[in-house]
Motif scaffolding. Sequence first.
Motif, PDB file in Angstrom:
ATOM      1  N   ALA A   1       5.448   1.911 -26.425  1.00 47.89           N
ATOM      2  CA  ALA A   1       5.679   0.772 -25.524  1.00 47.89           C
ATOM      3  C   ALA A   1       5.777   1.257 -24.077  1.00 47.89           C
ATOM      4  O   ALA A   1       6.404   2.278 -23.786  1.00 47.89           O
ATOM      5  N   LYS A   2       5.164   0.510 -23.185  1.00 50.16           N
ATOM      6  CA  LYS A   2       5.103   0.879 -21.776  1.00 50.16           C
ATOM      7  C   LYS A   2       6.432   0.570 -21.088  1.00 50.16           C
ATOM      8  O   LYS A   2       6.957  -0.538 -21.209  1.00 50.16           O
ATOM      9  N   ILE A   3       6.960   1.545 -20.325  1.00 49.86           N
ATOM     10  CA  ILE A   3       8.220   1.334 -19.624  1.00 49.86           C
ATOM     11  C   ILE A   3       8.067   1.405 -18.109  1.00 49.86           C
ATOM     12  O   ILE A   3       9.060   1.282 -17.393  1.00 49.86           O
ATOM     13  N   SER A   4       6.864   1.609 -17.614  1.00 49.27           N
ATOM     14  CA  SER A   4       6.709   1.778 -16.169  1.00 49.27           C
ATOM     15  C   SER A   4       5.341   1.322 -15.711  1.00 49.27           C
ATOM     16  O   SER A   4       4.423   1.120 -16.507  1.00 49.27           O
ATOM     17  N   GLY A   5       5.236   1.176 -14.390  1.00 50.11           N
ATOM     18  CA  GLY A   5       3.956   0.963 -13.747  1.00 50.11           C
ATOM     19  C   GLY A   5       3.888   1.834 -12.519  1.00 50.11           C
ATOM     20  O   GLY A   5       4.861   1.918 -11.759  1.00 50.11           O
ATOM     21  N   ILE A   6       2.764   2.524 -12.329  1.00 46.12           N
ATOM     22  CA  ILE A   6       2.557   3.362 -11.153  1.00 46.12           C
ATOM     23  C   ILE A   6       1.252   2.924 -10.510  1.00 46.12           C
ATOM     24  O   ILE A   6       0.224   2.841 -11.174  1.00 46.12           O
ATOM     25  N   LEU A   7       1.296   2.623  -9.219  1.00 44.64           N
ATOM     26  CA  LEU A   7       0.109   2.176  -8.501  1.00 44.64           C
ATOM     27  C   LEU A   7      -0.013   2.950  -7.202  1.00 44.64           C
ATOM     28  O   LEU A   7       0.905   2.932  -6.377  1.00 44.64           O
ATOM     29  N   LEU A   8      -1.122   3.653  -7.030  1.00 51.86           N
ATOM     30  CA  LEU A   8      -1.400   4.367  -5.799  1.00 51.86           C
ATOM     31  C   LEU A   8      -2.440   3.595  -4.998  1.00 51.86           C
ATOM     32  O   LEU A   8      -3.468   3.177  -5.543  1.00 51.86           O
ATOM     33  N   GLU A   9      -2.152   3.392  -3.724  1.00 52.35           N
ATOM     34  CA  GLU A   9      -3.063   2.699  -2.826  1.00 52.35           C
ATOM     35  C   GLU A   9      -3.230   3.529  -1.558  1.00 52.35           C
ATOM     36  O   GLU A   9      -2.249   4.054  -1.018  1.00 52.35           O
ATOM     37  N   ALA A  10      -4.469   3.637  -1.088  1.00 49.14           N
ATOM     38  CA  ALA A  10      -4.767   4.465   0.077  1.00 49.14           C
ATOM     39  C   ALA A  10      -5.420   3.620   1.158  1.00 49.14           C
ATOM     40  O   ALA A  10      -6.079   2.609   0.886  1.00 49.14           O
ATOM     41  N   ALA A  11      -5.234   4.046   2.395  1.00 48.93           N
ATOM     42  CA  ALA A  11      -5.853   3.378   3.535  1.00 48.93           C
ATOM     43  C   ALA A  11      -6.033   4.401   4.641  1.00 48.93           C
ATOM     44  O   ALA A  11      -5.256   5.365   4.757  1.00 48.93           O
ATOM     45  N   VAL A  12      -7.061   4.216   5.452  1.00 48.70           N
ATOM     46  CA  VAL A  12      -7.256   5.036   6.650  1.00 48.70           C
ATOM     47  C   VAL A  12      -6.624   4.291   7.818  1.00 48.70           C
ATOM     48  O   VAL A  12      -6.964   3.136   8.086  1.00 48.70           O
ATOM     49  N   VAL A  13      -5.682   4.956   8.482  1.00 54.59           N
ATOM     50  CA  VAL A  13      -4.935   4.319   9.566  1.00 54.59           C
ATOM     51  C   VAL A  13      -5.277   5.019  10.880  1.00 54.59           C
ATOM     52  O   VAL A  13      -6.265   5.742  10.958  1.00 54.59           O
ATOM     53  N   GLY A  14      -4.498   4.803  11.916  1.00 55.98           N
ATOM     54  CA  GLY A  14      -4.812   5.284  13.256  1.00 55.98           C
ATOM     55  C   GLY A  14      -5.252   6.739  13.316  1.00 55.98           C
ATOM     56  O   GLY A  14      -4.689   7.601  12.644  1.00 55.98           O
ATOM     57  N   GLU A  15      -6.296   6.997  14.114  1.00 56.19           N
ATOM     58  CA  GLU A  15      -6.829   8.336  14.350  1.00 56.19           C
ATOM     59  C   GLU A  15      -7.318   9.000  13.084  1.00 56.19           C
ATOM     60  O   GLU A  15      -7.290  10.230  12.953  1.00 56.19           O
ATOM     61  N   GLY A  16      -7.761   8.181  12.134  1.00 51.64           N
ATOM     62  CA  GLY A  16      -8.365   8.732  10.926  1.00 51.64           C
ATOM     63  C   GLY A  16      -7.389   9.327   9.937  1.00 51.64           C
ATOM     64  O   GLY A  16      -7.803  10.033   9.009  1.00 51.64           O
ATOM     65  N   ARG A  17      -6.117   9.037  10.068  1.00 50.61           N
ATOM     66  CA  ARG A  17      -5.146   9.555   9.099  1.00 50.61           C
ATOM     67  C   ARG A  17      -5.302   8.813   7.776  1.00 50.61           C
ATOM     68  O   ARG A  17      -5.546   7.604   7.753  1.00 50.61           O
ATOM     69  N   ARG A  18      -5.134   9.531   6.672  1.00 50.82           N
ATOM     70  CA  ARG A  18      -5.212   8.910   5.357  1.00 50.82           C
ATOM     71  C   ARG A  18      -3.794   8.667   4.841  1.00 50.82           C
ATOM     72  O   ARG A  18      -3.033   9.613   4.614  1.00 50.82           O
ATOM     73  N   ALA A  19      -3.456   7.394   4.680  1.00 50.93           N
ATOM     74  CA  ALA A  19      -2.132   7.017   4.171  1.00 50.93           C
ATOM     75  C   ALA A  19      -2.249   6.710   2.687  1.00 50.93           C
ATOM     76  O   ALA A  19      -3.182   6.043   2.247  1.00 50.93           O
ATOM     77  N   VAL A  20      -1.289   7.212   1.911  1.00 49.40           N
ATOM     78  CA  VAL A  20      -1.236   6.933   0.482  1.00 49.40           C
ATOM     79  C   VAL A  20       0.155   6.399   0.153  1.00 49.40           C
ATOM     80  O   VAL A  20       1.166   7.045   0.453  1.00 49.40           O
ATOM     81  N   ALA A  21       0.192   5.221  -0.445  1.00 55.59           N
ATOM     82  CA  ALA A  21       1.452   4.644  -0.942  1.00 55.59           C
ATOM     83  C   ALA A  21       1.502   4.863  -2.446  1.00 55.59           C
ATOM     84  O   ALA A  21       0.630   4.388  -3.179  1.00 55.59           O
ATOM     85  N   CYS A  22       2.501   5.612  -2.881  1.00 55.78           N
ATOM     86  CA  CYS A  22       2.693   5.901  -4.312  1.00 55.78           C
ATOM     87  C   CYS A  22       3.788   4.977  -4.818  1.00 55.78           C
ATOM     88  O   CYS A  22       4.974   5.206  -4.552  1.00 55.78           O
ATOM     89  N   GLY A  23       3.401   3.916  -5.525  1.00 57.49           N
ATOM     90  CA  GLY A  23       4.349   2.907  -5.958  1.00 57.49           C
ATOM     91  C   GLY A  23       4.802   3.123  -7.391  1.00 57.49           C
ATOM     92  O   GLY A  23       3.976   3.330  -8.287  1.00 57.49           O
ATOM     93  N   PHE A  24       6.111   3.060  -7.614  1.00 58.35           N
ATOM     94  CA  PHE A  24       6.713   3.265  -8.927  1.00 58.35           C
ATOM     95  C   PHE A  24       7.513   2.025  -9.318  1.00 58.35           C
ATOM     96  O   PHE A  24       8.367   1.557  -8.553  1.00 58.35           O
ATOM     97  N   GLY A  25       7.273   1.526 -10.509  1.00 55.31           N
ATOM     98  CA  GLY A  25       8.105   0.485 -11.079  1.00 55.31           C
ATOM     99  C   GLY A  25       8.594   0.956 -12.445  1.00 55.31           C
ATOM    100  O   GLY A  25       7.785   1.328 -13.300  1.00 55.31           O
ATOM    101  N   LEU A  26       9.897   0.983 -12.651  1.00 53.32           N
ATOM    102  CA  LEU A  26      10.471   1.462 -13.909  1.00 53.32           C
ATOM    103  C   LEU A  26      11.318   0.360 -14.525  1.00 53.32           C
ATOM    104  O   LEU A  26      12.215  -0.187 -13.872  1.00 53.32           O
ATOM    105  N   ASN A  27      11.034   0.046 -15.788  1.00 51.25           N
ATOM    106  CA  ASN A  27      11.796  -0.984 -16.505  1.00 51.25           C
ATOM    107  C   ASN A  27      13.150  -0.422 -16.918  1.00 51.25           C
ATOM    108  O   ASN A  27      13.250   0.320 -17.891  1.00 51.25           O
ATOM    109  N   ILE A  28      14.177  -0.782 -16.189  1.00 48.43           N
ATOM    110  CA  ILE A  28      15.524  -0.284 -16.465  1.00 48.43           C
ATOM    111  C   ILE A  28      16.333  -1.313 -17.257  1.00 48.43           C
ATOM    112  O   ILE A  28      16.890  -1.002 -18.311  1.00 48.43           O
ATOM    113  N   SER A  29      16.400  -2.553 -16.746  1.00 50.60           N
ATOM    114  CA  SER A  29      17.234  -3.581 -17.380  1.00 50.60           C
ATOM    115  C   SER A  29      16.441  -4.597 -18.192  1.00 50.60           C
ATOM    116  O   SER A  29      16.994  -5.256 -19.062  1.00 50.60           O
ATOM    117  N   HIS A  30      15.159  -4.740 -17.892  1.00 52.23           N
ATOM    118  CA  HIS A  30      14.340  -5.734 -18.580  1.00 52.23           C
ATOM    119  C   HIS A  30      12.882  -5.326 -18.461  1.00 52.23           C
ATOM    120  O   HIS A  30      12.545  -4.397 -17.719  1.00 52.23           O
TER     121      HIS A  30
END
Length: 247
Positions: free
Chosen positions: A115-144
Motif C-alpha cells: 500500500a502506498k504511503i507517500s507521494g513525491i513530485l519533482l518539478e523543474a523550471a528555468v528561472v532568472g539568468e538561466g538558473r535551473r530550479a528544482v522543487a522536490c515535493g514530499f507528501g507522507l500519509n501520517i494521520s490519514h
Amino acid sequence: MHPIPAVPPYRVVGLETVGSTNAVALDHAYKGDAGQLWVVAGRQTGGRGRRGRPWASEPGNLYASLLLIDPADPARLGQLPLVCALALADAVDRMCGTHRLVRLKWPNDLLVDGAKISGILLEAAVVGEGRRAVACGFGLNISHHPELADYAAADLAGLGYRVTPEIGFGALAESVSRQLDRWRHEEFSGILTDWLSRAQGIGMPIRVRLSQDELHGTFVGLDEEGRLLLRGADGSMTTISAGDVFF
C-alpha cells in the motif's frame, strides 16, 4: 500549525495553508531565491501527483517541498527522484523507530505491505539568468490517506505508528540533507545499490503506463542511471525513463 524545527544550513518557511508547496517553492525561485529552502504546510488545497493528478492534502499529514537551484549537471537530474525516495524511506524508519519498514516502487513511491504511503513530485523550471530550479515535493500519509483509484493506500497511524508532521519533517530534512550530500560527492552507484535493496517487484511481471502507451514485461532492475529495465516476452529489453508501474 506547530513550530517547524530549524534544519541548518537549510532555511524553512512554515505556512498554514497553501495551494501547493511546490508552487510556493518555485515562486521563491522566480523571485531570485538562492535555494536550500524548505516550504512546509499544514494543508494543501491544490496538491498534485504525477501527470497532474490531484492529491488529497488535509491537515495531519506531512507536506513539504525543498527548493534546489542548479543542484547538479542537468544530465544527472534523472537520478534525483531515486535520491528523494531513498531519503524518505530512511526518514520513515527514523520517525517510526523501524528497520526497513517500506519498500520502493520505481521511481519514487513508498509501499508498506503493497500500500502506498507517500507521494513525491519533482518539478523543474528555468528561472532568472538561466538558473535551473528544482522543487522536490514530499507528501507522507501520517494521520490519514486518500482513496486511490489505481493503488491501495495506507497511513502511519493506521499501521500503528504515532508520528506528528513536525517529527516527520525533522526526520525527512535530516535524511534528505544526508542523501543529497552523498549524491553530490559520491558515485551514484552507492545510492542505486541502497535503492535496489528496498525495491519492490524485481523479477516480477509488471505493466508500465507511459504517456501514450502501456508496456508489459518482467521488471529486471535498473540501469546505471536509475532507469527501469523491462524484459519483454520475446526477450527484448526496453529502458524506461518515466512511467507508472503496476504489479
